[in-house]
Design an enzyme around this catalytic site. Structure first.
Site, PDB file in Angstrom:
ATOM      1  CE  LYS A 114      -1.694   2.939   2.780  1.00  0.00           C
ATOM      2  NZ  LYS A 114      -1.528   4.026   2.148  1.00  0.00           N
ATOM      3  CD  GLU A 142      13.624   3.593   7.374  1.00  0.00           C
ATOM      4  OE1 GLU A 142      14.176   4.675   7.796  1.00  0.00           O
ATOM      5  OE2 GLU A 142      13.419   3.461   6.050  1.00  0.00           O
ATOM      6  CB  CYS A 196      13.922   8.759   7.562  1.00  0.00           C
ATOM      7  SG  CYS A 196      14.081   7.616   6.476  1.00  0.00           S
ATOM      8  CD  GLU A 217      11.822  12.833  10.809  1.00  0.00           C
ATOM      9  OE1 GLU A 217      10.909  12.228  11.264  1.00  0.00           O
ATOM     10  OE2 GLU A 217      12.572  12.337   9.988  1.00  0.00           O
TER      11      GLU A 217
END
Ligand code: ADP
Length: 476
Positions: A170, A243, A277, A373
């Site tokens: 997906k 992750e 990331c 972040e």
């Protein structure tokens, strides 16, 4: 209706409804993607479960290797069309989008040839055979984000299928088209049901992840969704690889030469407009070097061509979503309100979700731009006088994906690199990954490893097989 189709049981499948896909370089809708409802997710998982139960796929390693090899060739042939879709839906410059597809081809090819570790024989004599063997898990749900959609799928698909599992993927609702087009290109390389794609948003992902026939969830995305998946997987002990985010630091030591390192640090932070990331998201600099490093970075930022990724000269595209642009703006406004000084490079187009590469000084930890972040082209420079204290501050952050140290003394750098609390640790570089790297985050950055031998083993489970031998046939 969408001109793109879902891919289920070896067939292109239309959906009843569609959702819009926006080009971030213009801010306008440019395509419709099919929305998989719960019933469609059910049919995709059922197809994957049937393909797993059929003995052919999971018992025939050479079939699986040949299929991965064929898929690699077909993906390579579709490189240009998929790369253009990545640029249109995600925003990155076309050259980088092409490189992403080429990377996915390499992942498929690499796995087609990756050895499956040998069984371990515990005993083999006249009385008994005992052997540790490995079995696939079953149906895998691969749920991917919008920042690097094709390679993050390849890193799940290739090991899952090599190990003999079947898969329902997906893609993110922000960037579904490249994955749907990939399925069109490579789907028929596999027996029907082995590889399926359903597009949709969180609801589609939830239905997929919650399905009892799914035995493993391979996920890349936010910490919040990772937590929800981890909690929900507990109900029937689904295996997980997560992750998640990162807040990578780069620690510059006082013997580093700003002129030499600025270009690499710039790209380590700003590649893909910071939406990686393991991009550099905090830059720790000796107070005595800050001025020179800031100037070097700023002069690179001013030269950067920011624009539509379809134009060949573009070095940085837009942010991928309006939400992300708002978040970056809010973080910078907050930084200013705390006394941060904002240094902005270059001009950006008026339309679309553009933000110029930006450096911020005057902040320390305890401020959102440093602690969280940002996932955008904004980098805070944090001056320090004591490297040990800076290292402690870097490690105090809950994320642990990557970190780098920059120095002319490689041995000293290595000593520090080994003390970072992170799954990836670099000396004088950032973001570089070798093929076969087992990428995994410490702390909030994830669970398990993706890529390489460890990544492959995450799609298998052990079975210890005992066989009694001899006249008694084991009835003793
Ligand atoms: P990002 O902020 O990077 O988009 P998300 O975690 O929101 O990160 O999304 C990553 C992927 O997870 C996307 O494909 C998204 O549709 C999917 N997703 C979001 N929420 C859920 C959920 N509750 N269950 C399963 N998948 C989800």
């Amino acid at each position: 209706m969408s001109e793109y189709a879902l891919y289920i049981d070896g067939q292109a499948v239309a959906a009843k409804t569609a959702f819009p896909v926006v080009n971030p370089a213009t801010g306008a809708v440019f395509a419709q993607a099919p929305l998989a409802d719960a019933e469609t997710v059910e049919s995709a998982v059922a197809a994957a479960a049937r393909a797993f139960s059929a003995t052919g796929w999971r018992d025939d390693e050479s079939l699986r290797r040949a299929a991965l090899q064929t898929a690699a060739e077909r993906l390579e042939a579709a490189q240009e069309v998929i790369a253009r879709l990545i640029t249109q839906e995600q925003g990155r410059p076309l050259a980088f989008a092409r490189a992403e597809v080429a990377g996915a081809v390499a992942v498929l090819r690499g796995h087609a040839a990756l050895p499956l570790p040998e069984d371990v024989i515990l005993r083999d004599d006249t009385e008994s055979l005992a052997r540790v063997e490995r079995r696939p898990l079953g149906v895998v749900a691969a749920i991917t984000p919008w920042n690097v959609p094709v390679i993050l799928l390849a890193l799940k698909l290739a090991p899952a299928l090599l190990a003999g599992n079947t898969i329902v993927a997906k893609p993110s609702e922000i960037t579904p088209l490249s994955t749907l087009r990939l399925a069109e290109a490579i789907g028929s390389a596999f027996p029907p049901g082995v590889f399926n794609v359903v597009s949709g948003a969180a609801e589609t992902g939830r239905a997929l992840a919650a399905h009892p026939a799914v035995r493993k969830i391979a996920f890349t995305g936010s910490v919040a969704t990772g937590r929800a998946l981890f909690r929900n997987a507990a109900d029937d002990f689904k295996r997980l690889t997560l992750e998640l985010g990162g807040n990578d630091a780069a620690l510059v030591l006082e013997d580093a030469d700003p002129a030499l390192i600025a270009e690499k640090i710039f790209w380590g932070a700003f590649w893909n407009s910071g939406q990686i990331c393991f991009a550099i998201k905090r830059l720790y600099v000796p107070a005595a070097l800050q001025k020179r490093l800031l100037e070097a970075l700023l002069s690179r930022a001013r030269k950067t061509v920011v624009g539509d990724g379809l134009e060949e000269a573009t070095e940085l595209g837009p942010l991928t979503t309006a939400t992300q642009l708002e978040r970056v703006r809010a973080l910078v406004a907050d930084a200013k309100s705390r006394g941060g000084v904002v240094h902005t490079g270059g001009r950006v187009p008026d339309a679309g979700f553009f933000y110029p590469p930006t450096l911020v000084t005057g902040l320390g930890s305890g401020t959102p731009l440093v602690d969280e972040e940002q996932f955008g082209p904004v980098l805070p420079l944090i001056p320090y006088t004591d490297a040990e204290a800076a290292l402690a501050e870097i490690n105090a952050n809950p994320y642990g994906l990557g970190a780098s140290v920059w120095t002319s003394d490689v041995e000293r750098g290595l000593g520090i690199a080994r003390r970072f609390e992170s799954g990836l640790s670099w000396v004088n570089e950032h973001q570089s990954l070798h093929p076969g790297t087992p990428k995994g985050g410490w702390k909030w950055s994830g669970l398990g490893y993706e890529g390489g031998r460890e990544g492959l083993e995450a799609y298998r489970q052990l079975q210890v097989v005992h066989v009694a031998r001899g006249a008694e046939g084991g009835h003793s």
